[in-house]
Design a protein around this motif. Structure first.
Motif, PDB file in Angstrom:
ATOM      1  N   GLN A  48      23.421  -0.060 -38.950  1.00  0.00           N
ATOM      2  CA  GLN A  48      24.775  -0.601 -38.898  1.00  0.00           C
ATOM      3  C   GLN A  48      25.716   0.526 -38.511  1.00  0.00           C
ATOM      4  OE1 GLN A  48      25.030  -2.584 -42.845  1.00  0.00           O
ATOM      5  NE2 GLN A  48      24.761  -4.463 -41.676  1.00  0.00           N
TER       6      GLN A  48
ATOM      7  N   LEU B 222      18.182  -5.106 -45.489  1.00  0.00           N
ATOM      8  CA  LEU B 222      19.325  -6.015 -45.382  1.00  0.00           C
ATOM      9  C   LEU B 222      18.820  -7.412 -45.740  1.00  0.00           C
ATOM     10  CD1 LEU B 222      20.923  -4.685 -42.067  1.00  0.00           C
ATOM     11  CD2 LEU B 222      22.020  -4.686 -44.300  1.00  0.00           C
ATOM     12  N   GLY B 223      18.256  -8.108 -44.771  1.00  0.00           N
ATOM     13  CA  GLY B 223      17.684  -9.429 -45.033  1.00  0.00           C
ATOM     14  C   GLY B 223      18.726 -10.526 -45.102  1.00  0.00           C
TER      15      GLY B 223
ATOM     16  N   ASP C 148      20.320  -5.090 -36.461  1.00  0.00           N
ATOM     17  CA  ASP C 148      19.970  -6.352 -37.137  1.00  0.00           C
ATOM     18  C   ASP C 148      20.591  -7.547 -36.421  1.00  0.00           C
ATOM     19  OD1 ASP C 148      22.253  -4.901 -38.282  1.00  0.00           O
ATOM     20  OD2 ASP C 148      22.601  -6.725 -39.418  1.00  0.00           O
ATOM     21  N   ASN C 149      21.518  -7.277 -35.511  1.00  0.00           N
ATOM     22  CA  ASN C 149      22.117  -8.353 -34.722  1.00  0.00           C
ATOM     23  C   ASN C 149      21.645  -8.306 -33.273  1.00  0.00           C
ATOM     24  OD1 ASN C 149      23.560  -9.176 -36.978  1.00  0.00           O
ATOM     25  ND2 ASN C 149      25.275  -7.828 -36.508  1.00  0.00           N
TER      26      ASN C 149
ATOM     27  N   SER D 277      21.097 -10.555 -51.275  1.00  0.00           N
ATOM     28  CA  SER D 277      22.557 -10.690 -51.264  1.00  0.00           C
ATOM     29  C   SER D 277      23.294  -9.419 -51.701  1.00  0.00           C
ATOM     30  CB  SER D 277      22.998 -11.857 -52.162  1.00  0.00           C
ATOM     31  OG  SER D 277      22.510 -13.074 -51.670  1.00  0.00           O
ATOM     32  N   ARG D 278      22.621  -8.491 -52.330  1.00  0.00           N
ATOM     33  CA  ARG D 278      23.308  -7.312 -52.890  1.00  0.00           C
ATOM     34  C   ARG D 278      24.551  -7.781 -53.650  1.00  0.00           C
ATOM     35  NH1 ARG D 278      23.822  -4.295 -47.403  1.00  0.00           N
ATOM     36  NH2 ARG D 278      23.734  -6.463 -46.715  1.00  0.00           N
TER      37      ARG D 278
ATOM     38  N   GLY E  37      26.818 -14.786 -51.043  1.00  0.00           N
ATOM     39  CA  GLY E  37      25.902 -15.659 -50.291  1.00  0.00           C
ATOM     40  C   GLY E  37      26.581 -16.830 -49.611  1.00  0.00           C
ATOM     41  N   ARG E  38      27.884 -16.837 -49.677  1.00  0.00           N
ATOM     42  CA  ARG E  38      28.629 -17.981 -49.136  1.00  0.00           C
ATOM     43  C   ARG E  38      29.384 -17.614 -47.870  1.00  0.00           C
ATOM     44  NH1 ARG E  38      26.258 -22.421 -50.843  1.00  0.00           N
ATOM     45  NH2 ARG E  38      26.195 -22.625 -53.098  1.00  0.00           N
TER      46      ARG E  38
ATOM     47  N   GLY F 131      21.036 -12.464 -46.667  1.00  0.00           N
ATOM     48  CA  GLY F 131      21.763 -12.424 -47.934  1.00  0.00           C
ATOM     49  C   GLY F 131      22.673 -13.616 -48.128  1.00  0.00           C
ATOM     50  N   ARG F 132      22.937 -14.339 -47.052  1.00  0.00           N
ATOM     51  CA  ARG F 132      23.781 -15.541 -47.173  1.00  0.00           C
ATOM     52  C   ARG F 132      23.250 -16.655 -46.285  1.00  0.00           C
ATOM     53  NH1 ARG F 132      28.804 -13.784 -43.286  1.00  0.00           N
ATOM     54  NH2 ARG F 132      27.495 -12.426 -42.059  1.00  0.00           N
TER      55      ARG F 132
ATOM     56  N   GLY G  52      27.047  -9.502 -52.504  1.00  0.00           N
ATOM     57  CA  GLY G  52      27.736 -10.637 -51.876  1.00  0.00           C
ATOM     58  C   GLY G  52      27.523 -11.956 -52.596  1.00  0.00           C
TER      59      GLY G  52
HETATM   60  P1  AMP Z   1      26.113  -9.599 -40.786  1.00  0.00           P
HETATM   61  O1  AMP Z   1      27.537  -9.259 -41.001  1.00  0.00           O
HETATM   62  O2  AMP Z   1      25.915 -11.066 -40.568  1.00  0.00           O
HETATM   63  O3  AMP Z   1      25.458  -8.835 -39.705  1.00  0.00           O
HETATM   64  O4  AMP Z   1      25.377  -9.306 -42.159  1.00  0.00           O
HETATM   65  C1  AMP Z   1      24.896  -8.039 -42.539  1.00  0.00           C
HETATM   66  C2  AMP Z   1      24.193  -8.143 -43.874  1.00  0.00           C
HETATM   67  O5  AMP Z   1      25.110  -8.488 -44.918  1.00  0.00           O
HETATM   68  C3  AMP Z   1      23.105  -9.190 -43.928  1.00  0.00           C
HETATM   69  O6  AMP Z   1      22.063  -8.704 -44.742  1.00  0.00           O
HETATM   70  C4  AMP Z   1      23.787 -10.347 -44.574  1.00  0.00           C
HETATM   71  O7  AMP Z   1      22.883 -11.241 -45.190  1.00  0.00           O
HETATM   72  C5  AMP Z   1      24.669  -9.660 -45.593  1.00  0.00           C
HETATM   73  N1  AMP Z   1      25.828 -10.477 -45.967  1.00  0.00           N
HETATM   74  C6  AMP Z   1      26.909 -10.751 -45.205  1.00  0.00           C
HETATM   75  N2  AMP Z   1      27.783 -11.549 -45.861  1.00  0.00           N
HETATM   76  C7  AMP Z   1      27.236 -11.810 -47.067  1.00  0.00           C
HETATM   77  C8  AMP Z   1      27.645 -12.589 -48.214  1.00  0.00           C
HETATM   78  N3  AMP Z   1      28.800 -13.263 -48.244  1.00  0.00           N
HETATM   79  N4  AMP Z   1      26.813 -12.614 -49.266  1.00  0.00           N
HETATM   80  C9  AMP Z   1      25.650 -11.943 -49.252  1.00  0.00           C
HETATM   81  N5  AMP Z   1      25.209 -11.199 -48.238  1.00  0.00           N
HETATM   82  C10 AMP Z   1      25.993 -11.132 -47.141  1.00  0.00           C
END
Ligand code: AMP
Ligand code: MG
Length: 468
Positions: free
Chosen positions: A76, A84-85, A243-244, A116-117, A121-122, A87-88, A119
Motif C-alpha cells: 500500500q 490484508l484480506g 492488492d488492487n 477486518s482489523r 466491515g461495512r 475485511g469488509r 474496521g
Molecule cells: P481497499 O481500500 O478496498 O483497498 O481495502 C484495503 C484493506 O482494508 C482491505 O483488506 C479491506 O478489506 C480493508 N478494509 C477497508 N475498509 C474496511 C472496513 N470498513 N472494515 C474492515 N476492513 C476494511
C-alpha cells in the motif's frame, strides 16, 4: 435455483476463512443490473423478490453458496502489508453462467471478518453507489472491470465522518485474484500454494498461457492494455496498490478513482495520495512496479536456478514498457481519427490541453462531432487538418472513428457526488438518470445533454475518498 461451483472454496483451507455475511436490519433494493444478471444466467425477477434481496444483503445464504473471505497481502503506497484480506467483503460463491464462465459473487460491506482489523466491515451508501456507477460506466466503455450486480440499503447506519446510511454492493468478477493474493503466499514462502494459485489463475484468465512465466507474460500484456485504456479515457484509478492490481488485467477497486475534467498529466484526486504517486501520468510506471512484485512472487516457480528465474522474469516485466507504448499509441491516435501514427500529434494536443486547462472529454468529443474546439487549440487543429489532408483522410471518416473512441459522456465527479447526496436524502432519481445515460456512453439522448458538461467553477470536485 442458482448454479454454484465454488472452485476457490475448494482450494486449501489457508487460502481463505469461512465466514458468513452478517445480517442487516432492513434490506431494501436500491439498484439491480438486469442485463448483467441475464449474462450470468440469474433470474433478475427472483433477485428483486424478498428472498433475492435478502441474499444480496447477506441475510440469506442461498443453497450451494459457501461464503468465504479471501486472504491477500499487498503493497500500500509502497509499503508491504503481509495480511490484508477481505475485511469488509465475502465471496458468497461462484456462479456458473450459461456459457460456462465462472462469476464470483462478492458482497462488499457485508460485515466483519477475521481480516477486518479495526474496521467495521461495512460500507456506506456513497462508495457503493460510486462503485456501481463508475464500474458499470467502465464496462459500457469496453474497459475490462469488475461489475456491479446490485446495491442494497441495509437499514442500518455506519459511522464515518458522521452517521451515514449503510449499503452493500454486489460485486461480480471472473475472479478476485490480486497481485497481493500471490504476495500473501510468497511472504510465507509457501511455494506449493503459489503453484496452486498459478494453476487457478491460468485456468480462469489465460487458458493459453503456459506455466508461471506464461502467466506473468499474459498479466503484463493485459495490464499494459488496461492502463492505456484507462488513460485514453482520462481515468485515474487512484489507489494502485498491489492488492488492487488484478492478475486477470481487469479494473478492480473503485475507491478514490476519478475521471478527469480539465486535463493535466499530474492530476490526482485521491485524498490519501498526497505525493501524487498514482497521478494520471504515473499509472504505467506504477503498473510495471506492481507487475515486478508479481514477478518476484513467481520466481521460485519460474526456475529452480534463482539467477535464471530473475533473468526470465525481468525480461517478461520489461515487456510492459513497449506493450503499453504500443497500446497507448493506438488509442491516442484513434482519439484524433488517425491510426497509431497519429500518436505524436495526439500527444501535442495533450501538451497544449495541459497548458490551456481544456476539458479532456469535451475536447476530444468536440473534435469527433466537428464542433469548435476550446480556446487555445486553433493552431493544433490546423496542424491536424493538414495531417488528415496529407494522408487523404476525409474529416467525416476520421470523425466516425473518433465517435467510437471518444465518449460523449463519462461519470463526472460532480454528478456522482450530486447523485449520492440526493440518494442519501432519499431521492434515487439522479442516480437512476446517471446510470441510464452511462449505459450508452458513445451517444447521448438530447434530454441528457446537460450530463456532458464539465462542472461549473463551484461544482468542481478536487478530492475523492476511499470507502473506508
Ligand atoms: P481497499 O481500500 O478496498 O483497498 O481495502 C484495503 C484493506 O482494508 C482491505 O483488506 C479491506 O478489506 C480493508 N478494509 C477497508 N475498509 C474496511 C472496513 N470498513 N472494515 C474492515 N476492513 C476494511
Ligand atoms: Mg481494495
Amino acid at each position: 435455483m442458482i448454479r454454484f461451483d465454488n472452485s476457490y472454496a475448494r482450494l486449501p483451507e489457508h487460502f481463505f476463512v469461512r465466514v458468513a455475511p452478517e445480517p442487516v436490519a432492513a434490506p431494501r433494493l436500491l439498484a439491480l443490473n438486469a442485463a448483467l444478471a441475464a449474462e450470468m444466467g440469474l433470474d433478475a425477477r427472483a433477485l428483486a423478490a424478498p428472498e433475492g434481496v435478502a441474499m444480496l444483503a447477506g441475510n440469506h445464504i442461498p443453497e450451494g453458496a459457501e461464503p468465504i473471505a479471501q486472504a491477500y497481502a499487498g503493497h500500500q503506497f509502497g509499503g508491504f502489508v503481509p495480511r490484508l484480506g477481505d475485511g469488509r467483503a465475502v465471496l458468497l460463491g461462484e456462479v456458473v453462467g450459461p456459457d460456462g464462465a465462472h462469476w464470483d459473487i462478492q458482497l462488499k460491506g457485508s460485515g466483519r471478518t477475521p481480516f477486518s482489523r479495526g474496521g467495521d466491515g461495512r460500507a456506506w451508501l456513497g462508495p457503493v453507489l460510486r462503485e456501481y456507477l463508475v464500474s458499470e460506466a467502465m464496462a459500457a466503455l469496453g474497459v475490462p472491470t469488475t461489475r456491479a450486480l446490485a446495491a442494497v440499503a441495509t437499514g442500518e447506519d455506519v459511522w464515518r465522518d458522521g452517521r451515514m446510511p449503510g449499503a452493500v454492493l454486489t460485486r461480480v468478477a471472473p475472479s478476485h485474484l490480486r497481485v497481493g493474493t500471490f504476495q500473501y503466499f510468497a511472504a510465507r514462502q509457501d511455494t506449493e500454494a503459489l503453484g496452486t494459485l498459478t494453476a487457478f489463475a491460468i485456468a480462469r484468465h489465460y487458458p493459453q498461457a503456459e506455466g508461471p512465466l506464461g502467466l506473468l507474460e499474459a498479466a503484463v500484456a493485459a495490464q499494459a492494455r488496461l492502463i492505456a485504456q484507462w488513460m485514453a479515457l482520462g481515468f485515474i484509478h487512484g489507489v494502485m496498490n498491489t492488492d488492487n492490481c488484478h492478475v486477470g488485467g481487469i479494473t478492480i477497486d473503485y475507491g478514490p478513482c476519478a475521471f478527469m475534467d480539465d486535463f493535466h498529466p499530474g492530476r490526482v484526486f485521491s485524498s490519501i495520495d498526497r505525493g501524487g504517486r498514482y497521478a494520471w501520468g504515473n499509472q504505467p510506471q506504477i503498473a510495471a512496479w506492481n507487475l515486478a512484485q508479481f514477478a518476484t512472487c513467481l520466481l521460485p516457480l519460474i526456475d529452480p536456478d534463482r539467477d535464471r528465474a530473475i533473468e526470465r522474469a525481468t525480461a517478461a516485466v520489461h515487456r510492459f514498457g513497449p506493450l503499453w507504448q504500443e497500446a497507448w499509441a493506438e488509442r491516442l491516435g484513434a482519439k484524433i481519427g488517425l491510426g497509431p501514427e497519429g500518436a505524436d500529434l495526439g500527444q501535442a494536443l495533450l501538451d497544449r490541453m495541459a497548458e490551456t486547462g481544456a476539458d479532456f472529454t469535451v475536447t476530444f468529443r468536440t473534435l469527433a462531432e466537428g464542433g469548435p474546439l476550446p480556446e487555445g487549440l486553433a493552431a493544433w487543429e490546423a496542424d491536424w487538418r493538414a495531417e488528415l489532408g496529407r494522408r487523404g483522410i476525409a474529416p467525416e471518416a476520421a470523425q466516425a472513428m473518433m465517435r467510437r473512441t471518444n465518449p460523449a459522456i463519462i461519470p463526472r465527479n460532480h454528478r456522482i457526488e450530486a447523485a449520492i447526496a440526493a440518494a442519501v436524502a432519499g431521492d434515487a432519481g439522479p442516480f437512476e438518470r446517471l446510470r441510464r445515460a452511462l449505459a450508452t456512453p458513445w451517444e447521448v439522448a438530447p434530454e441528457d445533454d446537460d450530463l456532458r458538461a464539465p462542472p461549473a467553477a463551484h461544482e468542481v470536485v478536487h478530492a475523492t475518498f476511499c470507502g473506508t
